[in-house]
Design an enzyme around this catalytic site. Structure first.
Site, PDB file in Angstrom:
ATOM      1  CG  ASP A  53      -2.033  -0.949   1.210  1.00 12.33           C
ATOM      2  OD1 ASP A  53      -2.084  -1.783   0.289  1.00 12.33           O
ATOM      3  OD2 ASP A  53      -2.871  -0.888   2.124  1.00 12.33           O
ATOM      4  CG  HIS A 202       2.113  -0.032   4.522  1.00  4.31           C
ATOM      5  ND1 HIS A 202       1.903  -1.066   5.406  1.00  4.31           N
ATOM      6  CD2 HIS A 202       0.950   0.661   4.435  1.00  4.31           C
ATOM      7  CE1 HIS A 202       0.658  -0.999   5.858  1.00  4.31           C
ATOM      8  NE2 HIS A 202       0.055   0.033   5.288  1.00  4.31           N
TER       9      HIS A 202
END
Length: 259
Positions: A53, A202
């Site tokens: 992400d 992430h």
């Protein structure tokens, strides 16, 4: 249990007051299906899907792509629209190297605190950024922080998108060690051997471009080496859900295993 950042805990306290504690939990719990079906895991226990992400993030997304290329692993990237506009070349590299690209909103707001009109605008603006940078991409969507409510999920589906959550939280959003990230992932995978696990990682940060993700890059390398040696297959989310030849996932795709 997810250890939310401080401001999310404050937001959750407000939700608890309005929805009740159980309601606030289900708004944020990644595998909960109470407020609407989402993809949170897959049917094959020997499959793992790496998802990243908050990119594209210069330079860490490029370093991560180097690691994935070395291992010949494809992953699923949920990109923030405003960063795609800043770094379209990185987004194009993600697509060119065979990874799946999904929508992670334009600015990464906590959607459960926003109006429905704002939520729709976030989806559409990110989609436009992706269209401009890479052209055709997947119909996958991941809500920021995992926060959702029923009308937001209905809006996601009305836009032709399929919501994707996760079953393994790697706790890598702070600059910590790769060892810690790996340990958190291993603990959860070992408890969930009855499903194909979707890992939340992430490659960027929603606060600013350039947030340090050195530990995530190193942890991804360790996880691939570890689980390849144990006979696991690394796949994209569409592949996990049976869409082997297409980055798009059918609306009928349901999370095979949750809880």
């Amino acid at each position: 249990m997810i250890l939310w950042p401080h401001f999310l805990l404050l937001r959750a306290a407000g939700l608890a007051a309005s929805l009740g504690t159980a309601g606030a939990y289900h708004c944020m719990a990644p595998q909960s299906q109470i407020f609407g079906a989402t993809i949170a895991s897959g049917p094959d226990p020997r499959q793992l899907a790496l998802t990243f992400d908050d990119g594209p993030n210069d330079p860490h997304t490029e370093h991560l792509l180097d690691v994935l290329a070395e291992h010949q692993v494809t992953a699923t990237f949920f990109l923030i629209g405003r960063y795609v506009r800043q770094k379209p070349a990185i987004a194009r590299r993600i697509a060119a190297e065979g990874h799946v690209i999904g929508n992670h909103t334009e600015t990464h707001p906590l959607l459960i605190t926003k109006t429905l009109a704002r939520a729709r605008r976030e989806l559409r603006d990110c989609r436009q950024a992706l269209d401009d940078a890479v052209g055709e991409h997947s119909n996958l969507f991941r809500t920021p922080f995992g926060g959702r409510r029923p009308d937001v999920l209905r809006a996601v589906r009305a836009e032709g998108m399929v919501p994707v959550m996760w079953s393994v939280t790697c706790y890598d959003w702070q600059p910590i060690s790769a060892t810690y990230v790996e340990k958190k992932a291993v603990q959860q995978i070992s408890r969930q051997k009855d499903r194909g696990n979707i890992l939340l990682l992430h490659d960027g940060g929603h606060h600013q471009m350039g947030e340090d993700r050195t530990h995530t890059v190193a942890a991804a390398d360790r996880l691939i080496r570890r689980y390849r040696d144990e006979g696991y297959e690394f796949v994209t989310v569409p592949h996990m859900m049976g869409q082997n030849g297409s980055p798009r996932v059918s609306e009928e795709a349901k999370p095979a295993l949750v809880g």
